[in-house]
Design a protein around this motif. Sequence first.
Motif, mmCIF file in Angstrom:
data_model
loop_
_atom_site.group_PDB
_atom_site.id
_atom_site.type_symbol
_atom_site.label_atom_id
_atom_site.label_comp_id
_atom_site.label_asym_id
_atom_site.label_seq_id
_atom_site.Cartn_x
_atom_site.Cartn_y
_atom_site.Cartn_z
ATOM 1 N N LYS A 1 0.848 -1.198 0.000
ATOM 2 C CA LYS A 1 0.000 0.000 0.000
ATOM 3 C C LYS A 1 0.877 1.238 0.000
ATOM 4 C CE LYS A 1 -3.675 -2.433 2.409
ATOM 5 N NZ LYS A 1 -3.549 -3.285 3.605
ATOM 6 N N ARG A 2 1.400 1.555 -1.143
ATOM 7 C CA ARG A 2 2.404 2.611 -1.227
ATOM 8 C C ARG A 2 1.839 3.977 -0.873
ATOM 9 N NH1 ARG A 2 2.867 0.533 -5.831
ATOM 10 N NH2 ARG A 2 3.440 2.167 -7.295
ATOM 11 N N ALA A 3 0.688 4.274 -1.425
ATOM 12 C CA ALA A 3 0.108 5.590 -1.148
ATOM 13 C C ALA A 3 -0.160 5.747 0.346
ATOM 14 C CB ALA A 3 -1.160 5.790 -1.951
ATOM 15 N N GLU A 4 -0.696 4.714 0.964
ATOM 16 C CA GLU A 4 -0.959 4.792 2.409
ATOM 17 C C GLU A 4 0.330 4.963 3.185
ATOM 18 O OE1 GLU A 4 -3.007 2.731 0.680
ATOM 19 O OE2 GLU A 4 -4.639 1.984 1.969
ATOM 20 N N LEU A 5 1.323 4.172 2.830
ATOM 21 C CA LEU A 5 2.604 4.290 3.523
ATOM 22 C C LEU A 5 3.087 5.732 3.460
ATOM 23 C CD1 LEU A 5 4.448 1.117 2.168
ATOM 24 C CD2 LEU A 5 3.768 1.529 4.532
ATOM 25 N N ALA A 6 2.963 6.309 2.283
ATOM 26 C CA ALA A 6 3.445 7.673 2.084
ATOM 27 C C ALA A 6 2.626 8.666 2.900
ATOM 28 C CB ALA A 6 3.390 8.028 0.606
ATOM 29 N N THR A 7 1.342 8.538 2.826
ATOM 30 C CA THR A 7 0.481 9.492 3.520
ATOM 31 C C THR A 7 0.671 9.399 5.025
ATOM 32 O OG1 THR A 7 -1.132 9.207 1.763
ATOM 33 C CG2 THR A 7 -1.889 10.272 3.784
ATOM 34 N N ILE A 8 0.654 8.192 5.530
ATOM 35 C CA ILE A 8 0.795 7.993 6.974
ATOM 36 C C ILE A 8 2.133 8.514 7.479
ATOM 37 C CG2 ILE A 8 1.037 6.229 8.761
ATOM 38 C CD1 ILE A 8 -0.986 4.545 7.172
ATOM 39 N N SER A 9 3.184 8.178 6.747
ATOM 40 C CA SER A 9 4.498 8.570 7.233
ATOM 41 C C SER A 9 4.676 10.089 7.172
ATOM 42 C CB SER A 9 5.594 7.878 6.426
ATOM 43 O OG SER A 9 5.415 8.126 5.049
ATOM 44 N N THR A 10 4.175 10.692 6.125
ATOM 45 C CA THR A 10 4.285 12.147 6.007
ATOM 46 C C THR A 10 3.529 12.821 7.134
ATOM 47 O OG1 THR A 10 4.371 11.929 3.616
ATOM 48 C CG2 THR A 10 3.901 14.110 4.486
ATOM 49 N N SER A 11 2.345 12.345 7.344
ATOM 50 C CA SER A 11 1.522 12.917 8.389
ATOM 51 C C SER A 11 2.179 12.749 9.758
ATOM 52 C CB SER A 11 0.156 12.245 8.342
ATOM 53 O OG SER A 11 -0.558 12.521 9.504
ATOM 54 N N ALA A 12 2.722 11.576 10.000
ATOM 55 C CA ALA A 12 3.392 11.326 11.273
ATOM 56 C C ALA A 12 4.606 12.234 11.433
ATOM 57 C CB ALA A 12 3.821 9.862 11.364
ATOM 58 N N LEU A 13 5.357 12.377 10.364
ATOM 59 C CA LEU A 13 6.545 13.227 10.427
ATOM 60 C C LEU A 13 6.164 14.659 10.795
ATOM 61 C CD1 LEU A 13 9.562 13.661 10.051
ATOM 62 C CD2 LEU A 13 9.141 14.120 7.646
ATOM 63 N N ILE A 14 5.146 15.154 10.152
ATOM 64 C CA ILE A 14 4.743 16.527 10.427
ATOM 65 C C ILE A 14 4.203 16.655 11.848
ATOM 66 C CG2 ILE A 14 3.192 18.400 9.711
ATOM 67 C CD1 ILE A 14 3.569 17.449 6.841
ATOM 68 N N ASP A 15 3.515 15.635 12.314
ATOM 69 C CA ASP A 15 3.087 15.638 13.718
ATOM 70 C C ASP A 15 4.292 15.777 14.635
ATOM 71 O OD1 ASP A 15 0.471 15.376 13.051
ATOM 72 O OD2 ASP A 15 0.333 13.230 13.470
ATOM 73 N N ILE A 16 5.306 15.012 14.339
ATOM 74 C CA ILE A 16 6.505 15.062 15.178
ATOM 75 C C ILE A 16 7.140 16.441 15.120
ATOM 76 C CG2 ILE A 16 8.847 14.159 15.444
ATOM 77 C CD1 ILE A 16 7.724 11.487 14.331
ATOM 78 N N VAL A 17 7.273 16.957 13.919
ATOM 79 C CA VAL A 17 7.864 18.283 13.739
ATOM 80 C C VAL A 17 7.097 19.318 14.550
ATOM 81 C CG1 VAL A 17 8.128 20.177 12.093
ATOM 82 C CG2 VAL A 17 8.884 17.871 11.477
ATOM 83 N N GLU A 18 5.795 19.214 14.522
ATOM 84 C CA GLU A 18 4.983 20.220 15.186
ATOM 85 C C GLU A 18 4.767 19.930 16.669
ATOM 86 O OE1 GLU A 18 1.505 20.710 12.738
ATOM 87 O OE2 GLU A 18 2.636 21.902 11.285
ATOM 88 N N GLY A 19 5.384 18.846 17.109
ATOM 89 C CA GLY A 19 5.308 18.543 18.525
ATOM 90 C C GLY A 19 3.970 17.993 18.977
ATOM 91 N N VAL A 20 3.161 17.593 18.023
ATOM 92 C CA VAL A 20 1.847 17.063 18.362
ATOM 93 C C VAL A 20 1.958 15.671 18.975
ATOM 94 C CG1 VAL A 20 -0.364 16.285 17.410
ATOM 95 C CG2 VAL A 20 0.751 18.345 16.500
ATOM 96 N N ARG A 21 2.984 14.979 18.503
ATOM 97 C CA ARG A 21 3.111 13.590 18.909
ATOM 98 C C ARG A 21 4.156 13.456 20.011
ATOM 99 N NH1 ARG A 21 1.965 8.709 16.106
ATOM 100 N NH2 ARG A 21 1.129 9.830 14.338
ATOM 101 N N ASP A 22 3.914 12.607 20.945
ATOM 102 C CA ASP A 22 4.861 12.386 22.038
ATOM 103 C C ASP A 22 6.119 11.700 21.504
ATOM 104 O OD1 ASP A 22 6.264 11.716 24.241
ATOM 105 O OD2 ASP A 22 4.758 10.387 25.111
#
Lengths: 354, 354
Positions: free
Chosen positions: B298-319
Amino acid sequence: MALTRKSPTIQDVARHAGVSTATVSRALSMPERVSQATRERIAVAVTATGYTLNQAARSLRRQRAGTIVMAMPNAGNPYYSTILDAVLAEAGHRGYGVLVSNRVQGDPTIWLRDYFLSSRADGLLLFDITLDVSGMRRFMEERGNLPIVVVCDEIIEPGFNLVTSDNREATGRAVQHLVDLGHQHIGLVAGPTIHDYPNERTLGFRQALARHGLAMREDWIIAGDHSIGSGYQAGSQFVALDERPSAVVCANDEMALGFISSVQQAGLHCPRDVSVVGFDDIDMAQYVSPALTTMRQKRAELATISTSALIDIVEGVRDPAKPVRIILRCDLIARASTAPPKGAAVRPAREFRF
Amino acid sequence: MALTRKSPTIQDVARHAGVSTATVSRALSMPERVSQATRERIAVAVTATGYTLNQAARSLRRQRAGTIVMAMPNAGNPYYSTILDAVLAEAGHRGYGVLVSNRVQGDPTIWLRDYFLSSRADGLLLFDITLDVSGMRRFMEERGNLPIVVVCDEIIEPGFNLVTSDNREATGRAVQHLVDLGHQHIGLVAGPTIHDYPNERTLGFRQALARHGLAMREDWIIAGDHSIGSGYQAGSQFVALDERPSAVVCANDEMALGFISSVQQAGLHCPRDVSVVGFDDIDMAQYVSPALTTMRQKRAELATISTSALIDIVEGVRDPAKPVRIILRCDLIARASTAPPKGAAVRPAREFRF
DNA sequence: TGGCTGCATGTAATCGATTGCATGGAGGCG
DNA sequence: CGCCTCCATGCAATCGATTACATGCAGCCA
């Protein structure tokens, strides 16, 4: 998590080396202006502190981002893979980063605003062949000349920097190839039109048929959008025709592959029942069966040349009064997907025509 | 050429609207903190002046670039097209630009230095499966936690944020599929190894053979590098074998296509003489002939999820204490490139296995 | 020796937006 | 009426690197 220690700045390096920040800055970007001894001390200080340049600060001060945008209609198309690769290589070589942008809906000038007007990027490499240039032109006239190089399949109105292939002529040569094989009945799977205007490849096809005195049947021109799926659909339409051409030219390889897949699934055989010529010579083309006859577009060269030209423009190396205008020739790569038409026995290439 | 007029700044807008720059800034990034009336006046001033935000200045002040890097081993591989597309979409959606970077020779930490340590980017989406993580880890420990998400085919040591597919299990299911069809002799076209250690797909293959009690022949494991060309070469090696397996698993689709092309050219027939399973389900897979049986990633999902997670981390949303660890399941897409082995008549799938 | 040239380096303004703190005015409450 | 709170806004420092201009020193020539 460890605390993110603050990044060392040029101040830290300066302090460590016992010089001013100005000297450090000079040592880094114009080393010949700094004495040997100081240069060495600064080099030591840089490694000792682990200093890395803050690009944002540099961009702000220099009014230059060190970045170009590569804008394409559809990053999902593997056609762009090779291009992206070459763009990255050339840009990296010249010290530039590459921001990638997919087609944006609506106002095409959004690219301009979003990226390099906001000093996020210094130049634009524009691959979108279906872009309405008039809006851009107005925008550019308002703002003064902006560094844009159009890289695509289409001849855009003059005044733009352009790096492209000889699409019209090349499509003519594709037709020529089929005619040489003895085909008299030739169809087209066309790419997207540009604002209700047929694109260069379609034009080249029409002109070539006329030149060879061949009949032009509108139901033998099937519309596609450059995707594999649209080629597949075109194949179905082809199969359903009452009277079918003995050969088709496809406006790109992906459609050609989809087309072949479709007609083969319908029980036809390529090239026995229909010869197919593609366009681009994507990596895959030689590995499918039948291997695809195609017009090879020099994608890597197009990418390298256009990137290099764009950076020249950005850096003021190139005279902006003379727009870049480079047209590369495509080459026919004859493989297994084209053959003489079914009826034809031996066919003396030229004599039979008209 | 027209003179490039200087871009209007926030000062110009402030003057035009008769307010301070602070208010303009707030109106633009925290509208609720500014009164309705002022907000409107500023909006007018913005259009009147043609103001665009200077990203470099914002980045410098905010200590955030608004950009992520997508780093891959080989942008030329169409496998990444779909991924790039999805990454661009998700990042754009969240207001981030995407810098693309190809593999850099030498020190892998060059990415870190070059991009986000220099505040050119805030986070790294790392697709390079052959990267030596130890250097990176050391680097990260020095600097504190850096926002990196690894997106790839491999299970990397814990502690990293990871979004990937269940490669090992999925390869096992690919083998299962062949066994179910009656194959007892199965080969592998392997992807690149990771620092002399076989990758997950190779491991999954070996384990599956063992689980099924099938013989493991080292000469039936052919090394490739994920490129079509290497698949083609693997096909030649396959053809030259004294004794050939009746089926092969290819570690990705591109190699599978090259492999099939090669063996067909040598006069063998797929799937009659050899069944082939690919991995990834690239767009092309269903349009080649024979259509490719493959494990869909599921390439598109992998991409979307990882991008979203990365940005969460960048923005400090994620622990940051809890690293992301997402493993998506691959699905077998059975098409025409696999079939029962030549000898087999009817084959009761399970009973034959012991 | 005096004055000139030129190199190496320092000083400080600058790029444009953000934001902590200060201010002033409106409104609420006792 | 006086005091307190809160909201809208302004002031000015700040982010980090670059660079025009100033300075000081060495070397050279008359």
